[in-house]
Enzyme design. Structure first.
Site, mmCIF file in Angstrom:
data_model
loop_
_atom_site.group_PDB
_atom_site.id
_atom_site.type_symbol
_atom_site.label_atom_id
_atom_site.label_comp_id
_atom_site.label_asym_id
_atom_site.label_seq_id
_atom_site.Cartn_x
_atom_site.Cartn_y
_atom_site.Cartn_z
ATOM 1 C CD GLU A 130 -3.776 -6.560 3.759
ATOM 2 O OE1 GLU A 130 -2.993 -5.604 3.893
ATOM 3 O OE2 GLU A 130 -3.888 -7.214 2.691
ATOM 4 C CD GLU A 148 -2.888 -1.224 2.297
ATOM 5 O OE1 GLU A 148 -4.121 -1.246 2.145
ATOM 6 O OE2 GLU A 148 -2.347 -1.331 3.407
#
Length: 258
Positions: free
Chosen positions: A132, A112
């Site tokens: 995730e 990210e």
């Protein structure tokens, strides 16, 4: 000297380069929760520092970062977690060029952060991913949105929902990274990018980044309007004049950033 959680900062004053290094190799450079807010503050400070021209984001040892400190999420409030994307977007908000130097694992918040940078230079052993969902959560710091915009919805679903790892060659083919090099050539490749950028107008680079970031998902008419306005604005700068005059005189320009 300011101390940070999980990363260190080095400055090359002669080149105007700040290097931010995730520095906990024993834990594959996992990013503490506090580090995200610290990074946002650091980028905001550097944005006002004229001595800083470029930032390099990297990791110590074999990896960029394998992700965040998962256990710490349970100690954070939902409101705190909802702001993580704003903190991780700091490289994107930063008005000057940011280069991500990627090797080994670049997972979770590591990817990210890399997606929020302007250039991603990768070693051929890099592994990118957003794992995730395997922890009962989703990427919460911009991963779903930036990835889908860069590689398309189908590929983003493959990476996020099936936890697909992206190797260096796929990352290059998908446009996720600018360049792939052998591990021992990674530093030279990053230096080459910085050298290329250093020869250019700081003002033009800042305006180009702002226009590209703000309109890449806007309607074409809006993008063209902003691009034209920015182009006209640069016409009033000394760097614009120097570039035109240097071209006519067949000499390298000497930009001053004004």
């Amino acid at each position: 000297m300011t101390e940070y959680d999980g990363f260190r900062v080095e400055r090359d004053e002669s080149r105007g380069v700040v290097t931010i290094t995730f520095d906990n190799p024993a834990k594959m450079n996992r990013v503490p929760l506090a580090a995200r807010g610290q990074l946002a503050l650091l980028f905001a400070e550097m944005a006002e520092d004229d001595a800083v021209r470029f930032v390099v984001l990297t990791g110590a040892g074999e990896n960029f970062t394998a992700g965040g400190d998962i256990a710490a999420f349970m100690d954070a409030t939902p409101e705190h977690l909802s702001r993580l994307a704003w903190n991780v977007a700091a490289p994107e908000r930063f008005p000057k060029p940011v280069v991500a130097r990627l090797q080994g694992y670049c997972l979770g918040v590591g990817l990210e952060l890399a997606l929020a940078c302007d250039f991603r230079i990768a070693a051929d052993d890099v592994q990118l991913g957003l794992p995730e969902v395997g922890l009962g959560m989703i990427p919460g710091s911009g991963g779903t949105q930036r990835l889908a915009r860069l590689v398309g919805l189908g590929r983003a679903k493959d990476v996020v929902m099936r936890r697909r790892r992206i190797d260096a060659q796929d990352a290059l083919a998908w446009g996720l990274v600018s360049e792939v090099v052998a591990r021992d050539g990674l530093d030279a490749a990053v230096d080459r990018v910085l050298t290329e950028l250093a020869d250019l107008s700081p003002l033009a680079l800042r305006v180009a980044k702002r226009v590209l970031n703000h309109v890449y998902d806007a309607p074409l008419s809006v993008g063209l309007e902003l691009e034209g306005f920015a182009y006209g604005l640069l016409r009033s700068t000394q760097d614009f004049r120097e570039g035109v005059e240097a071209f006519g005189e067949k000499r390298p320009p000497k930009f001053e950033g004004r």
